[in-house]
Design an enzyme around this catalytic site. Structure first.
Site, PDB file in Angstrom:
ATOM      1  N   ARG A 102       8.082  -2.459  -8.309  1.00 31.81           N
ATOM      2  CA  ARG A 102       7.589  -3.086  -9.538  1.00 31.81           C
ATOM      3  C   ARG A 102       7.386  -1.979 -10.563  1.00 31.81           C
ATOM      4  NH1 ARG A 102       2.660  -4.947 -11.788  1.00 31.81           N
ATOM      5  NH2 ARG A 102       1.595  -3.675 -10.233  1.00 31.81           N
ATOM      6  N   ARG A 148      -4.256   1.967   0.026  1.00 37.01           N
ATOM      7  CA  ARG A 148      -4.211   2.087  -1.433  1.00 37.01           C
ATOM      8  C   ARG A 148      -5.491   1.537  -2.021  1.00 37.01           C
ATOM      9  NH1 ARG A 148       0.711  -0.655  -4.985  1.00 37.01           N
ATOM     10  NH2 ARG A 148       0.408   0.635  -6.824  1.00 37.01           N
ATOM     11  N   TRP A 191       7.712   3.377   0.372  1.00 38.39           N
ATOM     12  CA  TRP A 191       7.753   4.820   0.078  1.00 38.39           C
ATOM     13  C   TRP A 191       7.609   5.634   1.367  1.00 38.39           C
ATOM     14  CZ3 TRP A 191       3.515   7.451  -3.466  1.00 38.39           C
ATOM     15  CH2 TRP A 191       4.000   8.682  -3.915  1.00 38.39           C
ATOM     16  N   SER A 225       0.813  -1.216   0.000  1.00 37.73           N
ATOM     17  CA  SER A 225       0.000   0.000   0.000  1.00 37.73           C
ATOM     18  C   SER A 225       0.845   1.265   0.000  1.00 37.73           C
ATOM     19  CB  SER A 225      -0.891   0.016   1.255  1.00 37.73           C
ATOM     20  OG  SER A 225      -1.720  -1.106   1.265  1.00 37.73           O
ATOM     21  N   SER A 228      -0.756  -5.727  -6.848  1.00 38.42           N
ATOM     22  CA  SER A 228       0.620  -5.625  -6.363  1.00 38.42           C
ATOM     23  C   SER A 228       0.942  -6.810  -5.447  1.00 38.42           C
ATOM     24  CB  SER A 228       0.781  -4.294  -5.617  1.00 38.42           C
ATOM     25  OG  SER A 228       2.096  -4.126  -5.172  1.00 38.42           O
ATOM     26  N   GLY A 233       5.003   0.937  -9.574  1.00 33.67           N
ATOM     27  CA  GLY A 233       4.610   2.119  -8.806  1.00 33.67           C
ATOM     28  C   GLY A 233       3.587   3.009  -9.489  1.00 33.67           C
ATOM     29  N   HIS A 276       2.511  -4.189  10.070  1.00 33.68           N
ATOM     30  CA  HIS A 276       1.432  -4.486   9.118  1.00 33.68           C
ATOM     31  C   HIS A 276       0.158  -4.913   9.859  1.00 33.68           C
ATOM     32  CE1 HIS A 276       3.475  -4.024   5.370  1.00 33.68           C
ATOM     33  NE2 HIS A 276       4.151  -5.139   5.352  1.00 33.68           N
TER      34      HIS A 276
HETATM   35  P1  PAP Z   1       5.518  -3.812   1.474  1.00 32.17           P
HETATM   36  O1  PAP Z   1       4.323  -3.548   2.318  1.00 32.17           O
HETATM   37  O2  PAP Z   1       5.751  -5.251   1.197  1.00 32.17           O
HETATM   38  O3  PAP Z   1       6.718  -3.092   1.965  1.00 32.17           O
HETATM   39  P2  PAP Z   1       4.820  -1.681  -0.243  1.00 32.17           P
HETATM   40  O4  PAP Z   1       6.020  -0.842  -0.247  1.00 32.17           O
HETATM   41  O5  PAP Z   1       3.688  -1.265   0.633  1.00 32.17           O
HETATM   42  O6  PAP Z   1       5.196  -3.181   0.053  1.00 32.17           O
HETATM   43  O7  PAP Z   1       4.206  -1.783  -1.682  1.00 32.17           O
HETATM   44  C1  PAP Z   1       4.973  -1.992  -2.822  1.00 32.17           C
HETATM   45  C2  PAP Z   1       4.322  -1.163  -3.901  1.00 32.17           C
HETATM   46  O8  PAP Z   1       4.733   0.196  -3.748  1.00 32.17           O
HETATM   47  C3  PAP Z   1       4.740  -1.599  -5.264  1.00 32.17           C
HETATM   48  O9  PAP Z   1       3.641  -1.271  -6.096  1.00 32.17           O
HETATM   49  P3  PAP Z   1       3.372  -1.992  -7.516  1.00 32.17           P
HETATM   50  O10 PAP Z   1       3.470  -3.456  -7.312  1.00 32.17           O
HETATM   51  O11 PAP Z   1       1.997  -1.559  -7.918  1.00 32.17           O
HETATM   52  O12 PAP Z   1       4.412  -1.465  -8.430  1.00 32.17           O
HETATM   53  C4  PAP Z   1       5.947  -0.699  -5.506  1.00 32.17           C
HETATM   54  O13 PAP Z   1       6.276  -0.572  -6.864  1.00 32.17           O
HETATM   55  C5  PAP Z   1       5.447   0.595  -4.923  1.00 32.17           C
HETATM   56  N1  PAP Z   1       6.536   1.501  -4.513  1.00 32.17           N
HETATM   57  C6  PAP Z   1       7.698   1.169  -3.921  1.00 32.17           C
HETATM   58  N2  PAP Z   1       8.429   2.264  -3.704  1.00 32.17           N
HETATM   59  C7  PAP Z   1       7.730   3.307  -4.185  1.00 32.17           C
HETATM   60  C8  PAP Z   1       7.989   4.707  -4.264  1.00 32.17           C
HETATM   61  N3  PAP Z   1       9.109   5.241  -3.820  1.00 32.17           N
HETATM   62  N4  PAP Z   1       7.022   5.486  -4.828  1.00 32.17           N
HETATM   63  C9  PAP Z   1       5.874   4.953  -5.296  1.00 32.17           C
HETATM   64  N5  PAP Z   1       5.587   3.636  -5.254  1.00 32.17           N
HETATM   65  C10 PAP Z   1       6.500   2.821  -4.696  1.00 32.17           C
END
Ligand code: PAP
Length: 332
Positions: free
Chosen positions: A298, A168, A88, A84, A176, A300, A146
């Site tokens: 991935r 999200r 970031w 979610s 995702s 984003g 989490h």
């Molecule tokens: P986690 O809870 O396992 O740490 P989390 O970081 O919440 O995961 O989510 C990953 C998503 O955030 C991915 O989305 P997607 O699969 O739709 O691409 C990832 O690409 C996206 N993400 C990671 N870093 C950023 C960033 N700096 N800005 C925007 N989106 C990001």
């Protein structure tokens, strides 16, 4: 400006698991006896604890954290459902709090994944140690979790520490999460259909998503001084506004001088998807033997679900969202 402290480093990130000495933990034993168990799509068993599904591997640390974690007034807790915006939010919060500690070109984010700088209470700290010594961590301590709102340790609610939640659009979060589960699966690939079933039933790690999001939403409505409620999509649309809001919420507002120097924009750039994804540490590094840093980046994007979901699948998720969120005032 406060005297900012050194960041939490990755001393909690060994991969030691399952050697706890509290196997007699009464709550866990009771749950096991109740048989509130379900096989997850990744092959392991999930248990329902206070309405929250999780693996046994996490159940023990979650209960341990609930019992023993002592929050300090200065703590910042980042509470998110996976996929979610956790990574970031970690990068932004870390950079905001430690901005006078490091020149931007020496920021630890350039050489460490955000998850290596801000540990999860249940996945890292209480998983590796029954009663970890968290007193040596300089203030302000930043932790992430989490778990659902109602599983937060009471000391978090009783102290003046701040909680930031980011959620999200469930369609994007679902896609995702599905990609991520397939990346880490050791038992073959998971089809969209079977994952949709589990998602709409709520039987996935930290699910159901509606309970997770509504818990923090209601806490925010009740006490907006304590809980900040963010949406990934809003952060994307106006990151500058939201970064300022986060900084004010946690007591580290940007000065006019910092704004004029362009510091906010520099932090935003450093924490951007493109910047983090392309760093060497996030291309070749890993958190442990099964978790590569690249898995957290991935594409984003907002709305990537259109490339995967049929109208019937969309309707299935939206129906659950409509029903569960009815009357809450929360919409995606
Ligand atoms: P986690 O809870 O396992 O740490 P989390 O970081 O919440 O995961 O989510 C990953 C998503 O955030 C991915 O989305 P997607 O699969 O739709 O691409 C990832 O690409 C996206 N993400 C990671 N870093 C950023 C960033 N700096 N800005 C925007 N989106 C990001």
């Amino acid at each position: 400006m406060k005297n900012l402290q050194k960041p939490i480093r990755n001393e909690f990130f060994s991969t030691k698991v399952d050697d706890y000495d509290d196997n007699n933990n009464a709550e866990v034993e009771e749950l096991l006896l109740q048989g509130l168990e379900k096989k997850s799509l990744l092959g392991w068993s999930l248990y329902k604890y206070k309405g929250h599904w999780c693996s046994l591997d996490l159940l023990r640390p979650i209960i341990r954290c609930e019992k023993y974690f002592k929050a300090r007034d200065t703590d910042v807790i980042l509470a998110t459902l996976p996929k979610s915006g956790t990574t970031w939010l970690k990068a932004l919060t870390f950079s905001i709090i430690n901005r006078s500690q490091y020149p931007l070109d020496e920021n630890p984010l350039l050489t460490s994944n955000p998850h290596a700088l801000i540990p999860f209470l249940e996945r890292n700290i209480y998983r590796e140690n029954e009663k970890p010594d968290l007193d040596h961590i300089p203030e302000p301590r930043i932790f992430s979790t989490h778990v659902h709102y109602k599983l937060l340790p009471t000391s978090i609610m009783e102290s003046k520490c701040r909680v930031i939640h980011i959620c999200r659009n469930p369609l994007d979060q679902f896609i995702s999460l599905w990609h991520f589960k397939n990346l880490i699966s050791t038992s073959g690939s998971i089809s969209l259909d079977e994952f949709l079933e589990a998602y709409c039933e709520g039987t996935h790690d930290y699910g159901p998503f509606w309970e997770h999001v509504l818990g923090y939403w209601n806490a925010y409505l009740k006490n907006p001084e304590k809980v900040l409620f963010l949406k990934y999509e809003d952060l994307k649309k106006d990151v500058n506004f939201n970064v300022k809001m986060i900084a004010e919420f946690i007591g580290y507002p940007f000065s006019l001088e910092e704004e004029k120097m362009g510091l906010i924009d520099k932090i935003i750039k450093l924490c951007s998807f493109e910047k983090l994804k392309n760093l060497k540490v996030n291309q070749v590094g890993s958190l442990d033997s099964s978790l590569k840093n690249s898995y957290f980046f991935r594409n984003g994007e907002i709305g990537d679900w259109v490339n995967y979901l049929t109208p019937a699948m969309v309707e299935r998720i939206e129906k659950v969202v409509r029903e569960e969120f009815r009357g809450s005032g929360l919409m995606f």
